[in-house]
Scaffold this motif. Structure first.
Motif, PDB file in Angstrom:
ATOM      1  N   ARG A  87       0.815  -1.211   0.000  1.00 31.08           N
ATOM      2  CA  ARG A  87       0.000   0.000   0.000  1.00 31.08           C
ATOM      3  C   ARG A  87       0.852   1.267   0.000  1.00 31.08           C
ATOM      4  O   ARG A  87       0.349   2.344  -0.311  1.00 31.08           O
ATOM      5  N   MET A 130      -1.719   4.317  -0.763  1.00 37.12           N
ATOM      6  CA  MET A 130      -3.007   4.021  -0.174  1.00 37.12           C
ATOM      7  C   MET A 130      -2.944   4.257   1.335  1.00 37.12           C
ATOM      8  O   MET A 130      -3.950   4.491   1.987  1.00 37.12           O
ATOM      9  N   THR A 146      -4.466   7.259   3.400  1.00 38.49           N
ATOM     10  CA  THR A 146      -5.833   7.372   3.905  1.00 38.49           C
ATOM     11  C   THR A 146      -5.936   6.927   5.361  1.00 38.49           C
ATOM     12  O   THR A 146      -6.978   7.092   5.976  1.00 38.49           O
ATOM     13  N   PHE A 179      -7.860  -5.615  -4.654  1.00 32.92           N
ATOM     14  CA  PHE A 179      -7.878  -5.896  -3.218  1.00 32.92           C
ATOM     15  C   PHE A 179      -8.173  -7.361  -2.940  1.00 32.92           C
ATOM     16  O   PHE A 179      -8.594  -8.115  -3.809  1.00 32.92           O
ATOM     17  N   SER A 187     -14.564  -0.961   1.868  1.00 35.45           N
ATOM     18  CA  SER A 187     -14.000  -1.533   0.645  1.00 35.45           C
ATOM     19  C   SER A 187     -14.433  -0.730  -0.578  1.00 35.45           C
ATOM     20  O   SER A 187     -13.706  -0.663  -1.570  1.00 35.45           O
ATOM     21  N   GLU A 205     -12.051   2.167  -0.772  1.00 38.76           N
ATOM     22  CA  GLU A 205     -10.756   1.710  -1.262  1.00 38.76           C
ATOM     23  C   GLU A 205     -10.813   1.462  -2.757  1.00 38.76           C
ATOM     24  O   GLU A 205      -9.886   1.825  -3.484  1.00 38.76           O
ATOM     25  N   GLY A 262      -8.586   3.341  -5.272  1.00 30.29           N
ATOM     26  CA  GLY A 262      -7.661   2.474  -5.996  1.00 30.29           C
ATOM     27  C   GLY A 262      -7.656   2.721  -7.490  1.00 30.29           C
ATOM     28  O   GLY A 262      -6.639   2.518  -8.135  1.00 30.29           O
TER      29      GLY A 262
END
Ligand SMILES: Nc1ncnc2c1ncn2[C@@H]1O[C@H](COP(=O)(O)OP(=O)(O)OP(=O)(O)O)[C@@H](O)[C@H]1O
Ligand SMILES: [Mg+2]
Lengths: 265, 449
Positions: free
Chosen positions: A61, A66, A69, A104, B327, B330, B334
């Motif tokens: 990440r 990422m 966050t 993910f 999620s 994300e 992403g």
């Protein structure tokens, strides 16, 4: 890509896409990544392996910021993408994430149609000028995600209505729709059955032709099957990094050996 | 027996067909608990039934009103002596000038129905009618001056005593202590009722009308205060929804987690529990005394109710934002969406049903709120004039439904009691509609992920 000679391919594999040096990550007082330095090659699948909680996801990440966050997360050290520091003040993480896509662990399609799932990224990044181009991108991405045949008749059905494996391939297709240069995958197969896993693995192998792929996995077999390079993490340290063949057959570090043979984990 | 001393393997010998003591006990406890639950719900339903029946039993009367049908001769000699139909001249004649016309019409009605007039003075006969009757006739004449000279049929309001007599509220005995009406009037009402001159009808003016003075309960309506409530709700919606949603989005999605945001959070939770009268006095001092906004105006009422509703909206919005799975965030981040795109494209649509429900519940709360309105002068008797336009609707003095109901319940005349209950029925209908809308919206926007 396909008409490259074998020598050219090997040469391309030597290109270094990401250079991390002295990366430290803290979650509050928890020192999660300890001084990790690694060079990740382009057009290669790099696998991160290691016991649970060793910091694989955390490091992954870091590569697309990422972790920004998470309030309590602090990252120091240097990570270069094509020679540019991604933690530079001038870098907008949003722009970075368009270049470094992510898939993910749990399939997380948007609760929208299959079409909109794929089209969302290209739309916000302005990759298409009109509907026809967008349709084109959607079809291409779904084809590359190896899911086109299964969904081409129901592009406007909700993406959440697909099976787990289909959802994960949809998420991969969504990630490649924005034409990233690097694709990060955090245990992409952990929610999938063996058949879907095989499909995704096949897909990863194909993606290697054009992307730099980094994959976190708990399955040694998977790492051995899909990756060319493997990095073994343990308690926040990068213990060993090298060619997958070598790591699995002839590891240098005792910890790597014990993990691979199942003694720690 | 003690389970702990069981030798290994000794447990195997029990039949599945017979309940052992432990299972029996457990099942009994379960049955008892279920009985408590059913009992609690039954008590709740019983109270609800009692509440609803008593509200309807007491309030339905307000939707019926007694009218007296009279053929009034709009005599030119009395109301337009010059015969020029000059509106200014006609307007000069006050309602007193119309009383003789009504007296004459009443006398005519007596003759038509072949009833003897028990009274010597026209004034006594007129007591059967609402004191608004002359004004009604005058209004008609001013609106239709060309009808002067004709005989026109009017449905005039009966006085509240006559109305009460037909509804069983007033009896001959109760009139002995009442100087407004005598038993002789009631005899007359009986006779007129038989002849169809006095009749009961649906009371539309109650729903559309304005409040009336204390002595004319038969004329009072809830329409103007309903408008007041509507204007206030518009203000609340326009202020509380954007501010509340923006604040929640910021707190939930953007704000850093530190002592300051914690403090804000605690304060919002506390604000939700502050008694509404505190907001009223705050509104009085800030909006009226400091900002010099007009007193009793729905604008001010709406602002005060906004303060009161905000915590509710913020809390429910934050809860529904929180319930959107991380999620999804994300996933959006992403693929390179910015924070704002993530929130507006993905999180907010998913949180919408919860936000809307919270907002409507907040609005419903505000609609039923009385105490703060009393402090800023939105008392019931103010609602006696229709606003003349949109701006006027926000700025000119008005009341609100609950304040109007409170005002009526407070008045001495028992005829107002019935109106208060009638007002409550209307208020409850509004609340029910809002809740139904909330449910429909939630169903419509609901999506699964
Ligand atoms: N959001 C977070 N907040 C605080 N600490 C975290 C957070 N995420 C991870 N950590 C901590 O960082 C360390 C590394 O976690 P990470 O998720 O990177 O492990 P991992 O190797 O991916 O494990 P797994 O294989 O189980 O996914 C752990 O000690 C974990 O407790
Ligand atoms: Mg992980």
């Amino acid at each position: 890509m396909n008409d490259m000679t074998k020598i050219e391919k090997v040469a391309a594999m030597q290109d270094i896409k990401i250079t991390a040096s002295g990366v430290q990550v803290h979650y509050g007082d928890n020192h999660a990544i300890k001084d990790v330095s690694v060079n990740i090659q382009d057009k290669t699948v790099t696998a991160f392996i290691g016991p649970s909680g060793c910091g694989k996801s955390t490091f992954l990440r870091c590569l697309n910021r990422m972790n920004d966050t998470i309030d309590i997360c602090r990252v120091s050290g240097e990570i270069l993408l094509d020679g540019e520091d991604i933690y530079d003040k001038r870098v907008d993480p949003v722009q970075l994430r368009a270049k470094v896509g992510m898939v993910f662990q749990k399939p997380n399609p948007f609760p929208k149609s299959i079409y909109d799932n794929i089209a969302y990224g290209p739309r916000i990044h302005g990759l298409s000028r009109n509907k026809a181009e967008l349709d084109d991108i959607v079809e291409k991405s779904l084809r590359r995600g190896a899911i086109w045949d299964e969904v081409k008749d129901r592009l406007h059905a909700p993406g959440t209505g697909l099976s787990g494996g289909q959802q994960q391939r949809l998420c991969i297709a969504r990630a490649i729709a924005t034409e990233p240069e690097v694709l990060l995958m955090d245990e992409p197969c952990s929610a999938l059955d063996p058949i879907a896993t095989a499909q995704v693995e096949e897909l990863i192998d194909e993606l290697r032709q054009s992307y730099c792929v980094v994959i976190v996995t708990h399955s040694m077999q998977q790492a051995a099957r899909v990756s060319q390079k493997t990095a073994f993490f343990h308690l926040g340290n990068l213990v060993e990094y090298g060619d997958t063949d070598k790591i699995f057959t002839n590891p240098e570090d005792k910890r790597t050996e014990s993990y691979i043979t199942g003694r720690i984990g | 027996m003690s389970d702990a001393n069981f030798p290994v393997g000794a447990r195997a010998q029990s039949s599945l067909l017979a309940l052992d003591a432990r299972t029996k006990k457990r099942n009994a406890a379960e049955a008892r608990f279920r009985a408590y639950g059913i009992g609690a719900i039954a008590i709740g339903l019983l109270f609800l039934m009692v509440l609803i029946t008593s509200i309807f039993a007491k309030g339905m009367g307000a939707f019926q009103q007694t009218f007296i049908t009279l053929n009034v001769e709009l005599s030119e000699a009395k109301i337009d002596k010059s015969g020029t139909r000059d509106l200014e001249a006609i307007k000069k004649i006050t309602t007193f000038g119309y009383n003789p016309l009504i007296d004459a019409a009443l006398a005519q009605a007596l003759t038509d129905a072949a009833i003897d007039n028990p009274f010597s003075k026209g004034k006594d006969l007129r007591k059967m009618l609402s004191s608004s009757a002359a004004a009604d006739v005058r209004d008609f004449v001013i609106a239709n001056p060309d009808r002067i000279g004709d005989t026109v049929e009017f449905h005039l309001l009966a006085s509240s005593r006559v109305d009460g007599y037909l509804k069983g509220r007033v009896s001959r005995e109760s009139l002995t202590r009442d100087k407004n009406l005598t038993p002789a009037h009631l005899d007359l009402v009986d006779a007129f009722y038989g002849a169809g001159v006095v009749s009961k009808g649906f009371n539309l003016p109650f729903i559309t009308g304005a409040d009336a003075s204390e002595s004319r309960p038969e004329q009072a309506g809830i329409g103007v205060s309903m408008l007041g409530s509507l204007y206030m709700m518009l203000v609340v919606l326009a202020c509380a929804l954007p501010v509340g949603v923006a604040a929640s989005i910021y707190l939930e999605e953007f704000a850093p987690q530190n002592w300051f945001t914690d403090l804000i959070e605690v304060n919002i939770a506390n604000l939700a529990a502050v008694p509404s009268i505190v907001f009223g006095i705050l509104g009085l001092s800030v909006f009226i005394q400091f900002a010099h906004l007009p007193q009793s105006a729905p604008l001010v009422g709406g602002l005060v109710l906004t303060l009161m509703t905000l915590p509710t909206i913020i809390i429910s919005t934050r809860a529904s934002l929180k319930s959107v799975p991380p999620s999804i965030r994300e996933a959006a981040l992403g693929v390179g969406a910015s924070k704002m795109q993530t929130v507006f494209h993905h999180v907010l649509p998913l949180a919408m049903p919860g936000i809307l429900t919270g907002t409507i519940i907040g609005l419903a709360q505000a609609l039923g709120e009385t105490a703060p309105l009393l402090l800023i002068g939105m008392v019931g008797y103010v609602a006696s004039n229709y606003p003349s336009g949109l701006v006027d609707g926000f700025m000119s003095p008005n009341s609100a439904m609950p304040a109007q109901i409170y005002e009526w319940a407070k008045r001495a005349d028992p005829a107002y009691y019935e109106r208060a209950w009638g007002g409550i029925i209307i208020l409850l209908l509004f609340l029910m509609c809002m809740n139904i809308i909330a449910i429909i919206l939630r169903r419509r926007f609901e999506r699964r992920w």
